[in-house]
Design a protein around this motif. Structure first.
Motif, PDB file in Angstrom:
ATOM      1  N   LYS A   2      -0.829   3.228   7.147  1.00 47.45           N
ATOM      2  CA  LYS A   2      -2.071   2.460   7.066  1.00 47.45           C
ATOM      3  C   LYS A   2      -2.849   2.608   8.355  1.00 47.45           C
ATOM      4  N   VAL A   4      -6.423   1.432   8.335  1.00 46.15           N
ATOM      5  CA  VAL A   4      -7.481   0.418   8.302  1.00 46.15           C
ATOM      6  C   VAL A   4      -7.034  -0.708   7.378  1.00 46.15           C
ATOM      7  N   ASP A   5      -7.253  -1.942   7.811  1.00 46.44           N
ATOM      8  CA  ASP A   5      -7.034  -3.114   6.961  1.00 46.44           C
ATOM      9  C   ASP A   5      -8.047  -4.157   7.405  1.00 46.44           C
ATOM     10  N   THR A   6      -9.151  -4.259   6.663  1.00 43.76           N
ATOM     11  CA  THR A   6     -10.248  -5.117   7.092  1.00 43.76           C
ATOM     12  C   THR A   6     -10.960  -5.703   5.886  1.00 43.76           C
ATOM     13  N   ARG A  25      -8.241  -1.382   2.506  1.00 43.43           N
ATOM     14  CA  ARG A  25      -7.114  -0.763   3.196  1.00 43.43           C
ATOM     15  C   ARG A  25      -7.191   0.750   3.017  1.00 43.43           C
ATOM     16  N   LEU A  65     -15.300   4.795   7.557  1.00 42.33           N
ATOM     17  CA  LEU A  65     -13.941   4.264   7.617  1.00 42.33           C
ATOM     18  C   LEU A  65     -12.928   5.128   6.879  1.00 42.33           C
TER      19      LEU A  65
END
Length: 358
Positions: A2, A4-6, A25, A65
Protein backbone atom coordinates in the motif's frame (compact mmCIF):
# COMPACT_ATOMS: atom_id res chain seq x y z
CA UNK A 1 2.31 -2.84 -1.01
CA UNK A 2 0.00 0.00 0.00
CA UNK A 3 1.35 3.41 -1.00
CA UNK A 4 -1.71 5.64 -0.44
CA UNK A 5 -4.54 5.54 2.08
CA UNK A 6 -6.46 8.81 2.23
CA UNK A 7 -9.80 10.52 1.73
CA UNK A 8 -10.36 11.88 -1.78
CA UNK A 9 -12.80 14.73 -2.36
CA UNK A 10 -14.62 14.55 -5.68
CA UNK A 11 -16.68 17.70 -5.20
CA UNK A 12 -17.37 19.38 -8.54
CA UNK A 13 -15.27 22.37 -9.50
CA UNK A 14 -18.07 24.23 -11.25
CA UNK A 15 -21.00 23.77 -8.90
CA UNK A 16 -20.71 25.11 -5.33
CA UNK A 17 -23.28 22.61 -4.01
CA UNK A 18 -21.57 19.56 -5.50
CA UNK A 19 -20.04 17.38 -2.78
CA UNK A 20 -18.69 13.90 -2.28
CA UNK A 21 -15.71 12.02 -0.91
CA UNK A 22 -14.44 8.47 -0.66
CA UNK A 23 -11.66 6.48 0.92
CA UNK A 24 -8.86 5.92 -1.58
CA UNK A 25 -6.27 3.16 -1.24
CA UNK A 26 -3.54 2.64 -3.85
CA UNK A 27 -1.36 -0.46 -4.06
CA UNK A 28 1.80 -0.81 -6.10
CA UNK A 29 2.21 -3.79 -8.40
CA UNK A 30 3.45 -5.03 -11.71
CA UNK A 31 1.73 -3.27 -14.57
CA UNK A 32 0.91 -0.17 -12.56
CA UNK A 33 -0.98 0.95 -9.47
CA UNK A 34 -4.18 -0.78 -8.33
CA UNK A 35 -6.91 1.35 -6.76
CA UNK A 36 -9.53 0.52 -4.12
CA UNK A 37 -12.37 3.09 -3.89
CA UNK A 38 -14.42 2.67 -0.70
CA UNK A 39 -17.73 4.46 -0.21
CA UNK A 40 -17.75 6.33 3.11
CA UNK A 41 -21.41 5.62 3.81
CA UNK A 42 -22.79 8.06 6.38
CA UNK A 43 -19.53 10.06 6.31
CA UNK A 44 -19.94 10.79 2.59
CA UNK A 45 -21.57 14.20 2.13
CA UNK A 46 -22.35 13.73 -1.56
CA UNK A 47 -23.16 11.21 -4.24
CA UNK A 48 -22.29 7.55 -3.74
CA UNK A 49 -19.14 6.29 -5.43
CA UNK A 50 -21.31 4.36 -7.90
CA UNK A 51 -23.09 7.50 -9.06
CA UNK A 52 -19.86 9.52 -9.25
CA UNK A 53 -17.39 6.89 -10.45
CA UNK A 54 -16.34 8.70 -13.65
CA UNK A 55 -15.65 11.89 -11.71
CA UNK A 56 -13.70 9.92 -9.09
CA UNK A 57 -11.48 8.23 -11.67
CA UNK A 58 -10.84 11.59 -13.37
CA UNK A 59 -9.95 13.13 -10.00
CA UNK A 60 -7.56 10.26 -9.20
CA UNK A 61 -5.78 10.73 -12.51
CA UNK A 62 -5.66 14.53 -12.17
CA UNK A 63 -4.27 14.29 -8.63
CA UNK A 64 -1.36 12.07 -9.70
CA UNK A 65 -2.04 9.69 -6.81
CA UNK A 66 -2.19 6.63 -9.07
CA UNK A 67 -0.57 7.48 -12.40
CA UNK A 68 -1.14 4.78 -15.01
CA UNK A 69 -3.64 2.82 -12.91
CA UNK A 70 -5.72 0.34 -14.91
CA UNK A 71 -7.40 -1.57 -12.06
CA UNK A 72 -10.17 0.24 -10.17
CA UNK A 73 -12.30 -1.62 -7.61
CA UNK A 74 -15.45 -0.13 -6.08
CA UNK A 75 -16.02 -1.20 -2.48
CA UNK A 76 -18.99 -0.89 -0.12
CA UNK A 77 -18.48 -1.86 3.53
CA UNK A 78 -21.21 -3.60 5.52
CA UNK A 79 -21.60 -4.05 9.29
CA UNK A 80 -20.94 -7.72 8.57
CA UNK A 81 -17.55 -7.76 6.71
CA UNK A 82 -18.58 -10.95 4.93
CA UNK A 83 -21.30 -8.92 3.17
CA UNK A 84 -18.91 -6.30 1.75
CA UNK A 85 -19.37 -5.84 -2.00
CA UNK A 86 -16.68 -5.41 -4.63
CA UNK A 87 -16.99 -4.43 -8.29
CA UNK A 88 -14.21 -4.03 -10.82
CA UNK A 89 -14.92 -0.83 -12.75
CA UNK A 90 -13.94 0.07 -16.28
CA UNK A 91 -14.65 3.60 -17.51
CA UNK A 92 -13.50 3.38 -21.11
CA UNK A 93 -15.05 3.38 -23.66
CA UNK A 94 -18.11 3.34 -21.37
CA UNK A 95 -18.65 2.72 -17.67
CA UNK A 96 -19.36 -0.84 -16.63
CA UNK A 97 -19.18 -2.79 -13.37
CA UNK A 98 -18.24 -6.43 -12.89
CA UNK A 99 -19.11 -7.97 -9.54
CA UNK A 100 -16.20 -9.88 -7.97
CA UNK A 101 -15.61 -11.75 -4.73
CA UNK A 102 -13.57 -10.49 -1.81
CA UNK A 103 -10.86 -13.02 -2.64
CA UNK A 104 -10.73 -11.82 -6.26
CA UNK A 105 -10.45 -8.21 -5.10
CA UNK A 106 -7.52 -9.08 -2.83
CA UNK A 107 -5.79 -10.88 -5.71
CA UNK A 108 -6.29 -7.98 -8.14
CA UNK A 109 -5.09 -5.40 -5.61
CA UNK A 110 -2.17 -7.54 -4.50
CA UNK A 111 -2.86 -6.59 -0.90
CA UNK A 112 -2.75 -8.51 2.35
CA UNK A 113 -6.17 -9.94 3.35
CA UNK A 114 -5.84 -8.08 6.67
CA UNK A 115 -6.08 -4.80 4.74
CA UNK A 116 -9.84 -5.20 4.38
CA UNK A 117 -10.16 -5.78 8.12
CA UNK A 118 -9.20 -2.11 8.58
CA UNK A 119 -12.79 -0.88 8.73
CA UNK A 120 -13.23 2.72 7.69
CA UNK A 121 -15.61 3.67 10.50
CA UNK A 122 -13.05 2.64 13.14
CA UNK A 123 -10.02 4.20 11.42
CA UNK A 124 -9.64 7.45 13.37
CA UNK A 125 -7.29 9.00 10.82
CA UNK A 126 -9.66 8.42 7.89
CA UNK A 127 -12.76 9.49 9.84
CA UNK A 128 -10.94 12.62 11.04
CA UNK A 129 -9.85 13.52 7.52
CA UNK A 130 -13.39 13.04 6.22
CA UNK A 131 -14.76 15.31 8.95
CA UNK A 132 -12.18 18.00 8.12
CA UNK A 133 -13.14 17.92 4.43
CA UNK A 134 -16.84 17.97 5.26
CA UNK A 135 -16.54 20.99 7.54
CA UNK A 136 -14.41 22.83 4.99
CA UNK A 137 -17.33 22.81 2.53
CA UNK A 138 -20.14 23.48 5.01
CA UNK A 139 -19.94 24.80 8.55
CA UNK A 140 -23.20 23.01 9.43
CA UNK A 141 -22.21 19.53 8.28
CA UNK A 142 -21.46 18.55 11.87
CA UNK A 143 -25.09 19.28 12.74
CA UNK A 144 -28.06 17.20 11.65
CA UNK A 145 -29.12 18.27 8.17
CA UNK A 146 -32.80 19.15 7.84
CA UNK A 147 -34.40 16.20 6.11
CA UNK A 148 -37.03 16.59 3.44
CA UNK A 149 -40.68 16.93 4.54
CA UNK A 150 -41.48 13.71 2.67
CA UNK A 151 -39.00 11.72 4.76
CA UNK A 152 -40.20 13.28 8.00
CA UNK A 153 -43.81 12.56 7.08
CA UNK A 154 -43.04 8.91 6.33
CA UNK A 155 -41.11 8.50 9.60
CA UNK A 156 -44.07 9.86 11.53
CA UNK A 157 -46.46 7.51 9.70
CA UNK A 158 -44.26 4.53 10.51
CA UNK A 159 -43.91 5.59 14.16
CA UNK A 160 -47.70 5.88 14.55
CA UNK A 161 -48.21 2.28 13.44
CA UNK A 162 -45.32 0.70 15.31
CA UNK A 163 -45.82 -2.37 17.42
CA UNK A 164 -43.59 -2.70 20.46
CA UNK A 165 -40.87 -5.24 21.07
CA UNK A 166 -42.63 -6.12 24.31
CA UNK A 167 -45.78 -7.11 22.40
CA UNK A 168 -43.78 -9.61 20.35
CA UNK A 169 -41.97 -10.85 23.43
CA UNK A 170 -45.29 -11.42 25.22
CA UNK A 171 -46.44 -13.75 22.41
CA UNK A 172 -43.08 -15.53 22.40
CA UNK A 173 -43.10 -16.09 26.15
CA UNK A 174 -46.68 -17.37 25.91
CA UNK A 175 -45.51 -20.03 23.46
CA UNK A 176 -47.62 -18.71 20.58
CA UNK A 177 -47.80 -20.46 17.23
CA UNK A 178 -46.57 -19.16 13.89
CA UNK A 179 -49.96 -17.84 12.75
CA UNK A 180 -50.38 -15.61 15.80
CA UNK A 181 -46.81 -14.32 15.52
CA UNK A 182 -47.11 -13.72 11.79
CA UNK A 183 -50.38 -11.84 12.29
CA UNK A 184 -48.69 -9.42 14.69
CA UNK A 185 -45.59 -8.90 12.51
CA UNK A 186 -47.72 -8.30 9.40
CA UNK A 187 -49.44 -5.43 11.22
CA UNK A 188 -46.12 -3.52 11.25
CA UNK A 189 -43.50 -4.66 8.75
CA UNK A 190 -41.08 -1.98 9.96
CA UNK A 191 -40.08 -4.31 12.81
CA UNK A 192 -38.80 -6.81 10.25
CA UNK A 193 -36.80 -4.08 8.52
CA UNK A 194 -35.37 -2.90 11.85
CA UNK A 195 -33.70 -6.27 12.27
CA UNK A 196 -32.27 -6.64 8.77
CA UNK A 197 -32.20 -3.40 6.72
CA UNK A 198 -28.86 -1.77 5.96
CA UNK A 199 -28.52 1.20 5.68
CA UNK A 200 -31.15 2.09 8.28
CA UNK A 201 -34.33 3.50 6.81
CA UNK A 202 -33.55 2.28 3.29
CA UNK A 203 -35.83 -0.69 2.75
CA UNK A 204 -38.98 -2.15 1.25
CA UNK A 205 -40.69 -4.96 3.17
CA UNK A 206 -43.10 -7.54 1.78
CA UNK A 207 -45.18 -10.35 3.22
CA UNK A 208 -46.14 -13.52 1.34
CA UNK A 209 -43.65 -12.73 -1.42
CA UNK A 210 -43.68 -15.26 -4.29
CA UNK A 211 -40.27 -16.86 -4.71
CA UNK A 212 -39.29 -19.96 -6.65
CA UNK A 213 -42.02 -22.58 -6.46
CA UNK A 214 -43.73 -21.05 -3.43
CA UNK A 215 -43.67 -17.94 -1.27
CA UNK A 216 -41.83 -16.67 1.79
CA UNK A 217 -43.45 -15.21 4.89
CA UNK A 218 -41.51 -11.94 4.76
CA UNK A 219 -38.83 -10.28 2.61
CA UNK A 220 -36.68 -7.18 3.02
CA UNK A 221 -35.24 -5.37 -0.01
CA UNK A 222 -32.40 -3.08 1.07
CA UNK A 223 -28.79 -2.10 0.33
CA UNK A 224 -27.06 0.31 -2.01
CA UNK A 225 -25.63 -0.23 -5.46
CA UNK A 226 -26.29 -3.98 -5.42
CA UNK A 227 -29.65 -4.85 -3.86
CA UNK A 228 -29.66 -7.09 -0.77
CA UNK A 229 -32.71 -9.33 -0.38
CA UNK A 230 -33.40 -11.13 2.89
CA UNK A 231 -35.99 -13.90 2.77
CA UNK A 232 -37.56 -14.73 6.15
CA UNK A 233 -39.62 -17.72 7.24
CA UNK A 234 -41.34 -17.56 10.64
CA UNK A 235 -42.20 -20.53 12.85
CA UNK A 236 -43.85 -20.58 16.24
CA UNK A 237 -42.45 -20.17 19.75
CA UNK A 238 -44.09 -23.27 21.21
CA UNK A 239 -40.95 -25.44 20.90
CA UNK A 240 -37.21 -25.27 21.60
CA UNK A 241 -34.93 -24.49 18.67
CA UNK A 242 -32.77 -27.45 19.71
CA UNK A 243 -34.51 -30.57 21.00
CA UNK A 244 -33.84 -31.40 24.64
CA UNK A 245 -32.90 -35.05 24.18
CA UNK A 246 -29.87 -37.24 23.69
CA UNK A 247 -29.39 -36.23 20.04
CA UNK A 248 -29.61 -32.46 20.55
CA UNK A 249 -30.85 -31.86 16.98
CA UNK A 250 -32.70 -28.83 15.62
CA UNK A 251 -36.47 -29.07 15.85
CA UNK A 252 -38.04 -30.72 12.80
CA UNK A 253 -40.22 -27.66 12.06
CA UNK A 254 -37.13 -25.50 11.61
CA UNK A 255 -35.35 -28.12 9.49
CA UNK A 256 -38.40 -28.56 7.23
CA UNK A 257 -38.57 -24.81 6.66
CA UNK A 258 -34.82 -24.72 5.96
CA UNK A 259 -35.21 -27.47 3.39
CA UNK A 260 -37.97 -25.55 1.60
CA UNK A 261 -35.89 -22.36 1.55
CA UNK A 262 -32.81 -24.15 0.22
CA UNK A 263 -34.91 -25.65 -2.58
CA UNK A 264 -36.19 -22.21 -3.57
CA UNK A 265 -32.70 -20.70 -3.36
CA UNK A 266 -31.50 -23.52 -5.62
CA UNK A 267 -33.98 -22.39 -8.26
CA UNK A 268 -32.50 -18.89 -8.03
CA UNK A 269 -28.96 -20.22 -8.38
CA UNK A 270 -29.95 -22.09 -11.53
CA UNK A 271 -31.65 -19.07 -13.12
CA UNK A 272 -30.27 -15.91 -11.46
CA UNK A 273 -30.85 -13.48 -14.33
CA UNK A 274 -34.60 -14.05 -14.60
CA UNK A 275 -34.93 -13.88 -10.80
CA UNK A 276 -32.96 -10.63 -10.65
CA UNK A 277 -35.18 -9.01 -13.28
CA UNK A 278 -38.37 -10.13 -11.54
CA UNK A 279 -37.28 -8.91 -8.09
CA UNK A 280 -36.27 -5.53 -9.48
CA UNK A 281 -39.65 -5.34 -11.24
CA UNK A 282 -41.36 -5.93 -7.89
CA UNK A 283 -39.15 -3.27 -6.26
CA UNK A 284 -39.96 -0.71 -8.97
CA UNK A 285 -43.70 -1.35 -8.70
CA UNK A 286 -43.59 -0.95 -4.92
CA UNK A 287 -41.68 2.32 -5.27
CA UNK A 288 -44.39 3.58 -7.63
CA UNK A 289 -46.97 2.99 -4.90
CA UNK A 290 -48.28 -0.46 -5.77
CA UNK A 291 -49.55 -2.44 -2.73
CA UNK A 292 -48.48 -5.77 -4.22
CA UNK A 293 -47.44 -8.36 -1.64
CA UNK A 294 -48.30 -5.82 1.12
CA UNK A 295 -45.35 -3.61 0.13
CA UNK A 296 -44.18 -1.39 2.99
CA UNK A 297 -41.69 1.37 2.12
CA UNK A 298 -39.17 2.78 4.55
CA UNK A 299 -38.66 6.55 4.92
CA UNK A 300 -35.75 6.69 2.46
CA UNK A 301 -37.25 5.53 -0.81
CA UNK A 302 -36.64 4.79 -3.62
CA UNK A 303 -33.68 2.52 -2.93
CA UNK A 304 -30.30 3.60 -4.32
CA UNK A 305 -29.73 0.31 -6.13
CA UNK A 306 -28.68 -0.44 -9.70
CA UNK A 307 -31.11 -2.77 -11.53
CA UNK A 308 -28.31 -3.94 -13.84
CA UNK A 309 -26.08 -5.21 -11.03
CA UNK A 310 -26.12 -8.63 -9.40
CA UNK A 311 -28.25 -9.07 -6.29
CA UNK A 312 -27.39 -10.68 -2.96
CA UNK A 313 -29.99 -13.08 -1.55
CA UNK A 314 -29.88 -14.30 2.04
CA UNK A 315 -32.37 -16.34 3.99
CA UNK A 316 -33.34 -16.53 7.66
CA UNK A 317 -35.64 -18.79 9.66
CA UNK A 318 -36.98 -17.51 12.99
CA UNK A 319 -38.53 -20.07 15.31
CA UNK A 320 -38.37 -21.78 18.67
CA UNK A 321 -36.77 -20.74 21.93
CA UNK A 322 -33.17 -20.70 23.06
CA UNK A 323 -32.20 -22.86 26.06
CA UNK A 324 -28.40 -22.80 25.91
CA UNK A 325 -26.96 -19.75 24.13
CA UNK A 326 -23.39 -21.01 23.71
CA UNK A 327 -24.34 -24.51 22.61
CA UNK A 328 -26.93 -23.29 20.12
CA UNK A 329 -24.60 -20.65 18.72
CA UNK A 330 -22.05 -23.33 17.84
CA UNK A 331 -24.70 -25.60 16.32
CA UNK A 332 -26.17 -22.78 14.24
CA UNK A 333 -22.72 -21.78 13.01
CA UNK A 334 -21.88 -25.36 12.01
CA UNK A 335 -25.24 -25.78 10.29
CA UNK A 336 -25.02 -22.53 8.31
CA UNK A 337 -21.46 -23.24 7.14
CA UNK A 338 -22.21 -26.86 6.33
CA UNK A 339 -25.26 -26.40 4.10
CA UNK A 340 -25.59 -25.02 0.59
CA UNK A 341 -27.37 -22.79 -0.23
CA UNK A 342 -26.87 -21.34 3.24
CA UNK A 343 -29.83 -20.64 5.54
CA UNK A 344 -29.46 -18.74 8.81
CA UNK A 345 -31.29 -20.13 11.86
CA UNK A 346 -32.43 -17.87 14.70
CA UNK A 347 -34.57 -18.44 17.75
CA UNK A 348 -37.09 -15.81 18.81
CA UNK A 349 -34.75 -14.93 21.67
CA UNK A 350 -31.80 -14.14 19.39
CA UNK A 351 -34.00 -12.28 16.90
CA UNK A 352 -35.55 -10.06 19.58
CA UNK A 353 -32.07 -8.93 20.58
CA UNK A 354 -31.77 -7.30 17.16
CA UNK A 355 -34.74 -5.02 17.82
CA UNK A 356 -33.92 -1.56 19.20
CA UNK A 357 -37.40 -0.16 19.86
CA UNK A 358 -39.00 -0.42 23.31
Amino acid sequence: MKVVDTVLSYAGDYHPQSKGMCRLRVFSGEGGPRVLITDLGACNNGRSVTNAIEMIVDRIEDSGLALGATIFIEHYENPDPERDTFDQVRVSPSVNWHSISKEAAIALLGCDPDELEDRTETNKRIVGRAETLRLSTSRFDASPWPESPEITKRKLEIAEGMISRSSVRALVEAGSGERELQRLLKSDLSIIAEAFASPDGEYICFSELPFGDGSVDFAVFTGRSRMDIILIEVKGAEFNLVNVNHYQEFNHKVLEAAGQLRKRLGLFCRNPEATRRELHRIRAEAERGSPLHNAFLGPNAPLEVDPDKDINIRSVIIGGRTQNVLQESRKRHDYERGTSPQVRLESWDTWLRRIQRD
